[in-house]
Write an enzyme that holds these catalytic residues in place. Structure first.
Site, PDB file in Angstrom:
ATOM      1  N   VAL A   1      32.643  16.976   3.703  1.00 36.21           N
ATOM      2  CA  VAL A   1      33.031  16.868   5.113  1.00 36.21           C
ATOM      3  C   VAL A   1      33.976  15.697   5.378  1.00 36.21           C
ATOM      4  CG1 VAL A   1      31.058  18.065   6.128  1.00 36.21           C
ATOM      5  CG2 VAL A   1      30.884  15.615   5.589  1.00 36.21           C
TER       6      VAL A   1
ATOM      7  N   SER B   1      19.763   6.585  12.312  1.00 27.11           N
ATOM      8  CA  SER B   1      18.692   5.946  11.547  1.00 27.11           C
ATOM      9  C   SER B   1      18.129   4.792  12.353  1.00 27.11           C
ATOM     10  CB  SER B   1      19.240   5.426  10.218  1.00 27.11           C
ATOM     11  OG  SER B   1      18.292   4.603   9.558  1.00 27.11           O
TER      12      SER B   1
ATOM     13  N   TYR C   1      25.253   0.253   5.427  1.00 27.77           N
ATOM     14  CA  TYR C   1      24.575   1.429   5.975  1.00 27.77           C
ATOM     15  C   TYR C   1      24.178   1.190   7.429  1.00 27.77           C
ATOM     16  CZ  TYR C   1      21.108   5.180   6.448  1.00 27.77           C
ATOM     17  OH  TYR C   1      20.392   6.278   6.880  1.00 27.77           O
TER      18      TYR C   1
ATOM     19  N   SER D   1      27.160   1.519   9.625  1.00 27.66           N
ATOM     20  CA  SER D   1      27.601   2.903   9.816  1.00 27.66           C
ATOM     21  C   SER D   1      26.728   3.628  10.830  1.00 27.66           C
ATOM     22  CB  SER D   1      27.617   3.648   8.475  1.00 27.66           C
ATOM     23  OG  SER D   1      26.306   3.948   8.012  1.00 27.66           O
ATOM     24  N   LYS D   2      25.420   3.379  10.786  1.00 28.34           N
ATOM     25  CA  LYS D   2      24.527   4.066  11.720  1.00 28.34           C
ATOM     26  C   LYS D   2      24.616   3.473  13.125  1.00 28.34           C
ATOM     27  CE  LYS D   2      23.029   7.243   8.997  1.00 28.34           C
ATOM     28  NZ  LYS D   2      23.404   8.657   9.245  1.00 28.34           N
TER      29      LYS D   2
END
Length: 300
Positions: free
Chosen positions: A108, A185, A198, A201-202
């Protein structure tokens, strides 16, 4: 049978108990029954990324259970997607037909893949009612030594691909007054050491959710997110944990999550399908923790 609820009327001298018919408030018996759980009965079309495993696969199966009869399942592993398709059909009580489950493979982060997902869905089904952005990865390591390449990979998969696919779906979601559910998350709303990229990004997914919700609200399109805690999937093993490390990680989750255990994919899927359904018709811009209380506690 008429159902009454007890309310109180205040006057300057006394409190008077009043019994008001429940349907006065728009909740008749049939209404209570229908609104008690998520359901889909209007030929909705759901597009789900990351559907070959984990939360994405769990969401696809739950949608099929609840009556969605047209699915586009996107993922990288065609064999795993076929397993998800098979389970969806089995769990739908024969309402979902194989020809109405569109399987699309690819990365994607490739814009052409995202465009193909939308084009093929519209070509086959003519509309998009629900978009679930579930594709994602995790990588760990301290900022001091984590490569910028890891940062780029996390942001490309967890954020950029979500933005691109959602942009392509927006014109179709406006037509159906549809719904977007982003899989974020607990790391988006709480900070954790050694998974900084991470978490970033969330957090970006969370802010994207809120801002997009404001932009699309005038068009009747709702945008929400789920923020899972530790859930038993393969994402952490794919992120570098070996079997022993993962067992220890799940054991640790019993202490870090107030409910005393890691979550299951179906528990997150329940939240996703609810947010996508008409039962959540007055919810948009919500970040919805499904984390056993993890977001409430301090590090320990």
């Amino acid at each position: 049978m008429m159902i009454f609820i007890k309310t109180k009327s205040l006057s300057s001298l006394f409190v008077k108990t009043i019994y008001t018919p429940l349907n006065t408030f728009g909740f008749g018996r049939a209404s209570l029954r229908v609104r008690s759980m998520a359901s889909f009965t209007n030929g909705e079309v759901a597009v789900i990324t990351g559907a070959s495993s984990g939360i994405g696969a769990g969401a696809a199966i739950k949608f099929a259970q609840l009556g969605v009869t047209k699915l586009c399942l996107a993922g990288r592993n065609v064999d795993a997607l076929k397993e998800t398709q098979k389970t969806c059909i089995e769990m739908s009580n024969d309402k979902l037909k194989e020809e109405n489950v569109l399987l699309l493979t690819g990365d994607v982060t490739d814009v052409s893949i995202s465009k193909n997902i939308v084009d093929k869905t519209i070509e086959k089904f003519g509309q998009i009612d629900i978009l679930v952005n579930s594709a994602g990865i995790i990588k760990s390591g301290p900022f001091e030594t984590s490569s910028v390449a890891n940062f780029d990979e996390l942001m490309n998969i967890n954020v950029r691909s979500v933005v691109v696919l959602t942009q392509l779906c927006i014109p179709h979601l406006k037509k159906t007054k549809g719904s977007v559910v982003n899989v974020s998350s607990v790391n988006g709303i709480r900070s954790f050491a050694n998974v900084g990229y991470y978490c970033m990004s969330k957090a970006a997914v969370d802010m994207f959710t809120k801002c997009l919700a404001l932009e699309l609200a005038p068009d009747g399109v709702r945008v929400n997110a789920v923020n899972p805690g530790v859930v038993v999937t393969n994402i952490h093993k794919r992120g570098g944990m070996d079997d022993e490390q993962y067992r220890g990680f799940l054991e640790r989750a019993k202490q870090t999550h107030p409910l005393g255990r890691p979550g299951e994919t179906e528990e997150v899927a329940n939240a996703i399908t609810f947010l996508a359904s008409k039962q959540a018709s007055f919810m948009t811009g919500n970040l919805t923790p499904v984390d056993g209380g993890r977001n409430c506690v301090c590090p320990r």
